[in-house]
Design a protein around this motif. Structure first.
Motif, mmCIF file in Angstrom:
data_model
loop_
_atom_site.group_PDB
_atom_site.id
_atom_site.type_symbol
_atom_site.label_atom_id
_atom_site.label_comp_id
_atom_site.label_asym_id
_atom_site.label_seq_id
_atom_site.Cartn_x
_atom_site.Cartn_y
_atom_site.Cartn_z
ATOM 1 N N ALA A 62 0.835 -1.207 0.000
ATOM 2 C CA ALA A 62 0.000 0.000 0.000
ATOM 3 C C ALA A 62 0.870 1.258 0.000
ATOM 4 N N LEU A 63 1.935 1.247 0.778
ATOM 5 C CA LEU A 63 2.845 2.388 0.829
ATOM 6 C C LEU A 63 3.499 2.614 -0.530
ATOM 7 N N LEU A 64 4.017 1.552 -1.128
ATOM 8 C CA LEU A 64 4.720 1.683 -2.403
ATOM 9 C C LEU A 64 3.784 2.077 -3.540
ATOM 10 N N ASN A 65 2.525 1.699 -3.450
ATOM 11 C CA ASN A 65 1.548 2.112 -4.453
ATOM 12 C C ASN A 65 1.214 3.597 -4.312
ATOM 13 N N HIS A 66 1.387 4.142 -3.130
ATOM 14 C CA HIS A 66 1.055 5.535 -2.853
ATOM 15 C C HIS A 66 2.138 6.508 -3.328
ATOM 16 N N TYR A 67 3.404 6.101 -3.243
ATOM 17 C CA TYR A 67 4.532 6.973 -3.565
ATOM 18 C C TYR A 67 5.220 6.521 -4.856
ATOM 19 N N SER A 68 5.818 7.472 -5.547
ATOM 20 C CA SER A 68 6.552 7.144 -6.780
ATOM 21 C C SER A 68 7.836 6.385 -6.449
ATOM 22 N N ASN A 69 8.333 5.685 -7.458
ATOM 23 C CA ASN A 69 9.601 4.970 -7.297
ATOM 24 C C ASN A 69 10.716 5.924 -6.909
ATOM 25 N N GLN A 70 10.769 7.077 -7.555
ATOM 26 C CA GLN A 70 11.868 8.010 -7.328
ATOM 27 C C GLN A 70 11.948 8.445 -5.873
ATOM 28 N N THR A 72 10.922 7.098 -3.222
ATOM 29 C CA THR A 72 11.226 6.014 -2.294
ATOM 30 C C THR A 72 12.584 5.362 -2.582
ATOM 31 N N GLY A 73 13.286 5.872 -3.594
ATOM 32 C CA GLY A 73 14.642 5.406 -3.843
ATOM 33 C C GLY A 73 14.777 4.233 -4.787
ATOM 34 N N PHE A 74 13.735 3.941 -5.545
ATOM 35 C CA PHE A 74 13.794 2.844 -6.511
ATOM 36 C C PHE A 74 13.903 3.405 -7.923
ATOM 37 N N SER A 75 14.572 2.675 -8.799
ATOM 38 C CA SER A 75 14.659 3.123 -10.189
ATOM 39 C C SER A 75 13.274 3.031 -10.832
ATOM 40 N N ASN A 76 13.058 3.850 -11.835
ATOM 41 C CA ASN A 76 11.727 3.963 -12.444
ATOM 42 C C ASN A 76 11.242 2.683 -13.123
ATOM 43 N N ASN A 77 12.151 1.823 -13.543
ATOM 44 C CA ASN A 77 11.739 0.624 -14.277
ATOM 45 C C ASN A 77 11.539 -0.603 -13.387
ATOM 46 N N ILE A 78 11.676 -0.467 -12.096
ATOM 47 C CA ILE A 78 11.531 -1.615 -11.197
ATOM 48 C C ILE A 78 10.051 -1.865 -10.893
ATOM 49 N N GLN A 79 9.679 -3.126 -10.883
ATOM 50 C CA GLN A 79 8.292 -3.535 -10.653
ATOM 51 C C GLN A 79 7.985 -3.606 -9.150
ATOM 52 N N LEU A 80 6.703 -3.523 -8.827
ATOM 53 C CA LEU A 80 6.262 -3.606 -7.432
ATOM 54 C C LEU A 80 6.776 -4.872 -6.758
ATOM 55 N N SER A 81 6.694 -6.009 -7.461
ATOM 56 C CA SER A 81 7.140 -7.275 -6.864
ATOM 57 C C SER A 81 8.629 -7.223 -6.510
ATOM 58 N N GLN A 82 9.431 -6.532 -7.321
ATOM 59 C CA GLN A 82 10.864 -6.412 -7.042
ATOM 60 C C GLN A 82 11.106 -5.502 -5.840
ATOM 61 N N LYS A 83 10.330 -4.434 -5.743
ATOM 62 C CA LYS A 83 10.466 -3.534 -4.592
ATOM 63 C C LYS A 83 10.104 -4.271 -3.309
ATOM 64 N N LEU A 84 9.012 -5.022 -3.346
ATOM 65 C CA LEU A 84 8.600 -5.784 -2.160
ATOM 66 C C LEU A 84 9.646 -6.832 -1.790
ATOM 67 N N ALA A 85 10.194 -7.490 -2.786
ATOM 68 C CA ALA A 85 11.224 -8.501 -2.518
ATOM 69 C C ALA A 85 12.423 -7.877 -1.807
ATOM 70 N N SER A 86 12.811 -6.675 -2.220
ATOM 71 C CA SER A 86 13.957 -6.033 -1.561
ATOM 72 C C SER A 86 13.617 -5.640 -0.122
ATOM 73 N N ILE A 87 12.397 -5.218 0.120
ATOM 74 C CA ILE A 87 11.980 -4.865 1.483
ATOM 75 C C ILE A 87 11.898 -6.109 2.361
#
Length: 111
Positions: A62-70, A72-87
């Motif tokens: 929910a947090l990651l869907n609310h904020y842009s990748n930039q 939150t420190g993620f590159s623009n081409n990274i998918q939600l599943s990849q961001k969650l995996a890193s967290i």
């Protein structure tokens, strides 16, 4: 708080303006106006930021869907599943269910 080198550099450059953390007991007391010193885990360099806001979410998704990748420190081409995996390499899903996620909105004070 400690940060890995890449997110530390992004905060220092003013690109990453939202820190994502578990909303555990230790972080529930963070409020607007507080100051946080981040320590780079690689170099031990430190920077200070001012908390300009916090927002609690039921999940990291929910947090990651609310904020842009930039911001939150993620590159623009990274998918939600990849961001969650890193967290989930840092925080367990059990803790996420128990505490929720915290977005800490930052303003750089010193480098």
């Amino acid at each position: 708080m400690r940060l890995n080198d890449e997110p530390f550099q992004l905060v220092r450059e003013g690109i990453k303006t939202v820190e994502v953390r578990l909303n555990d007991t230790k972080r529930q007391g963070i409020q607007s106006g507080d100051f946080i010193t981040f320590t780079n885990l690689k170099s031990t360099e430190q920077i200070t930021v001012k908390v300009i806001g916090t927002e609690v979410f039921t999940s990291f998704q929910a947090l990651l869907n609310h904020y842009s990748n930039q911001v939150t420190g993620f590159s623009n081409n990274i998918q939600l599943s990849q961001k969650l995996a890193s967290i989930y390499q840092i925080y367990s899903q059990t803790d996420e269910l128990a505490y929720g996620a915290l977005a800490i909105e930052l303003q750089l004070i010193s480098k």
